[in-house]
Design an enzyme around this catalytic site. Structure first.
Site, PDB file in Angstrom:
ATOM      1  CG  ASP A  46      -1.849   1.190   1.267  1.00 48.61           C
ATOM      2  OD1 ASP A  46      -2.692   0.844   0.577  1.00 48.61           O
ATOM      3  OD2 ASP A  46      -1.577   2.172   1.525  1.00 48.61           O
ATOM      4  CE1 TYR A  51       0.877   7.892   2.219  1.00 43.07           C
ATOM      5  CE2 TYR A  51       1.375   5.758   1.766  1.00 43.07           C
ATOM      6  CZ  TYR A  51       0.561   6.614   2.339  1.00 43.07           C
ATOM      7  OH  TYR A  51      -0.643   6.319   2.614  1.00 43.07           O
ATOM      8  CE  LYS A  76      -3.612   4.721   0.167  1.00 42.85           C
ATOM      9  NZ  LYS A  76      -2.248   4.708   0.744  1.00 42.85           N
ATOM     10  CG  HIS A 109      -4.487   9.834   0.011  1.00 44.03           C
ATOM     11  ND1 HIS A 109      -3.413   9.737  -0.301  1.00 44.03           N
ATOM     12  CD2 HIS A 109      -4.501   9.752   1.387  1.00 44.03           C
ATOM     13  CE1 HIS A 109      -2.336   9.463   0.880  1.00 44.03           C
ATOM     14  NE2 HIS A 109      -3.371   9.216   1.838  1.00 44.03           N
TER      15      HIS A 109
HETATM   16  P1  NAD Z   1       0.693   1.693  11.939  1.00 47.34           P
HETATM   17  O1  NAD Z   1      -0.351   1.613  12.875  1.00 47.34           O
HETATM   18  O2  NAD Z   1       0.895   0.610  11.069  1.00 47.34           O
HETATM   19  O3  NAD Z   1       1.883   1.956  12.831  1.00 47.34           O
HETATM   20  C1  NAD Z   1       3.135   1.852  12.419  1.00 47.34           C
HETATM   21  C2  NAD Z   1       4.118   2.024  13.548  1.00 47.34           C
HETATM   22  O4  NAD Z   1       3.848   1.028  14.488  1.00 47.34           O
HETATM   23  C3  NAD Z   1       5.571   1.764  13.045  1.00 47.34           C
HETATM   24  O5  NAD Z   1       6.278   3.027  12.724  1.00 47.34           O
HETATM   25  C4  NAD Z   1       6.254   1.091  14.358  1.00 47.34           C
HETATM   26  O6  NAD Z   1       6.894   2.351  15.151  1.00 47.34           O
HETATM   27  C5  NAD Z   1       5.173   0.466  14.826  1.00 47.34           C
HETATM   28  N1  NAD Z   1       5.120  -0.932  14.555  1.00 47.34           N
HETATM   29  C6  NAD Z   1       5.001  -1.739  13.392  1.00 47.34           C
HETATM   30  N2  NAD Z   1       5.003  -3.073  13.702  1.00 47.34           N
HETATM   31  C7  NAD Z   1       5.326  -3.173  15.090  1.00 47.34           C
HETATM   32  C8  NAD Z   1       5.430  -4.292  15.751  1.00 47.34           C
HETATM   33  N3  NAD Z   1       5.212  -5.837  15.421  1.00 47.34           N
HETATM   34  N4  NAD Z   1       5.808  -4.053  17.222  1.00 47.34           N
HETATM   35  C9  NAD Z   1       5.615  -2.798  17.757  1.00 47.34           C
HETATM   36  N5  NAD Z   1       5.608  -1.708  16.952  1.00 47.34           N
HETATM   37  C10 NAD Z   1       5.367  -1.812  15.645  1.00 47.34           C
HETATM   38  O7  NAD Z   1       0.544   3.419  11.119  1.00 47.34           O
HETATM   39  P2  NAD Z   1       0.760   3.556   9.452  1.00 47.34           P
HETATM   40  O8  NAD Z   1       1.970   3.228   9.009  1.00 47.34           O
HETATM   41  O9  NAD Z   1       0.287   5.051   9.774  1.00 47.34           O
HETATM   42  O10 NAD Z   1      -0.506   2.700   8.889  1.00 47.34           O
HETATM   43  C11 NAD Z   1      -0.028   1.605   8.116  1.00 47.34           C
HETATM   44  C12 NAD Z   1      -0.436   1.815   6.775  1.00 47.34           C
HETATM   45  O11 NAD Z   1      -1.568   2.443   6.281  1.00 47.34           O
HETATM   46  C13 NAD Z   1       0.579   2.949   6.187  1.00 47.34           C
HETATM   47  O12 NAD Z   1       1.976   2.617   5.862  1.00 47.34           O
HETATM   48  C14 NAD Z   1      -0.104   3.329   4.700  1.00 47.34           C
HETATM   49  O13 NAD Z   1       0.259   2.545   3.786  1.00 47.34           O
HETATM   50  C15 NAD Z   1      -1.716   3.591   5.223  1.00 47.34           C
HETATM   51  N6  NAD Z   1      -2.103   4.718   5.474  1.00 47.34           N
HETATM   52  C16 NAD Z   1      -2.725   5.456   4.804  1.00 47.34           C
HETATM   53  C17 NAD Z   1      -3.441   6.771   5.238  1.00 47.34           C
HETATM   54  C18 NAD Z   1      -4.602   7.385   4.297  1.00 47.34           C
HETATM   55  O14 NAD Z   1      -4.992   8.418   4.567  1.00 47.34           O
HETATM   56  N7  NAD Z   1      -5.117   6.615   3.436  1.00 47.34           N
HETATM   57  C19 NAD Z   1      -3.025   7.427   6.418  1.00 47.34           C
HETATM   58  C20 NAD Z   1      -1.909   6.611   7.026  1.00 47.34           C
HETATM   59  C21 NAD Z   1      -1.405   5.557   6.834  1.00 47.34           C
END
Ligand code: NAD
Length: 279
Positions: A46, A51, A76, A109
């Protein structure tokens, strides 16, 4: 290698229910991160134009040797590209960077309601799908009022709505809309982006201890058992592997309902932008 279940979308195409998200992975590191993810067995990536790392994602895909049809790639349309024919230029620019002929899923988005171009953007995504540039199309950060509007204007229901969704912010109104209309929900920020002490919450920590898994695995499993599509982000290979290893245990109904009860119900658990305020 872990086998991730695939879910049928309203387009007839199937999406791996668990993927790898690349938000905030710097462009220079994206190729390495996605290469690791693909080696570990992830097949769903994704990304988004905003990004800035689509070319790193594309380089990892190109070098992987994995057949295109085994991969599921989402990108997106950014907010300033909704008007006129800008969506057509935007998808072509994304495909060029990704080195792909088509993406599997293209999303608007944010609705950016002040500009009032989200319904027009949705019409353009329908054209993009019909031109074969994206197999399925959907939206992100759309509330029921935005979903109602685009369906009323075009008659086409998005395949997915990708929304902020984690135990403190569950958006039950969007989930209800989705189940009524045959749309799937994708969770962004499934781990709360690390912005609140989710992993120490007793409902999560106790389930983790009981299944001898990590709290992150419990939260991902909670999403999967509720039928939600999820793609956690991590730059660390061990965590990427851990986040994929969530198919060897099952939360009990009681464990699921204890986590269900963590949403304060007043929207105060949101950690990202409000869809009515991002413009
Ligand atoms: P997330 O909730 O996946 O959190 C990521 C953070 O969690 C990492 O930086 C790390 O610090 C921690 N983490 C990950 N795996 C872990 C583990 N096993 N143990 C402990 N800590 C851990 O947040 P995200 O990256 O914002 O969301 C996931 C994906 O969603 C993004 O990468 C992106 O592709 C998408 N996204 C979309 C939007 C949107 O507006 N559509 C906004 C934000 C994110």
């Amino acid at each position: 290698m872990t086998s991730v279940p695939r879910i049928a979308l309203n387009s007839g195409h199937r999406i791996p229910q668990l993927g790898f998200g690349v938000f905030q992975i710097p462009p220079a590191e994206a190729e390495e991160a996605v290469t690791s993810a693909l080696e570990l067995g992830y097949r769903h990536i994704d990304t988004a134009a905003i990004y800035g790392n689509e070319d790193g994602v594309g380089a990892a895909i190109a070098h992987s040797g994995i057949p295109r049809e085994e991969l599921f790639v989402t990108t997106k349309l950014w907010n300033d590209k909704q008007a006129g024919d800008a969506p057509h230029d935007a998808i072509r620019a994304s495909l060029e960077k990704l080195g792909l002929q088509y993406v599997d899923l293209y999303l608007t988005h944010w609705p950016t309601p002040e500009k009032d171009t989200f319904s027009h953007a949705w019409e353009k995504l329908i054209e993009i799908r019909d031109a074969g540039l994206s197999r399925s199309i959907g939206v992100s950060n759309h509330l029921p009022e935005h979903l109602d509007r685009i369906v009323k204007d075009t008659g086409v229901t998005p395949a997915v709505d990708q929304i902020e969704l984690h135990p403190a912010h569950q958006q039950s109104d969007v989930l209800a809309w989705a189940s009524e209309h045959g749309m799937h929900i994708e969770s962004w920020g499934p781990l709360g982006q690390g912005k609140y002490p989710l992993f120490e919450t007793p409902a999560v920590a106790e389930a983790a201890a009981s299944h001898e898994v990590s709290p992150a695995q419990v939260v991902l499993r909670w999403n999967l058992q509720r039928g939600i599509i999820v793609f956690p982000k991590s730059s660390h290979r061990e965590r990427m592997a851990q986040n994929l290893d969530v198919f060897g245990f099952e939360l009990t109904a009681d464990e699921v309902s204890r986590i269900d009860a963590l949403d304060p119900g007043d929207g105060s658990g949101r950690v990202g932008g409000h869809p009515l305020e991002v413009n």
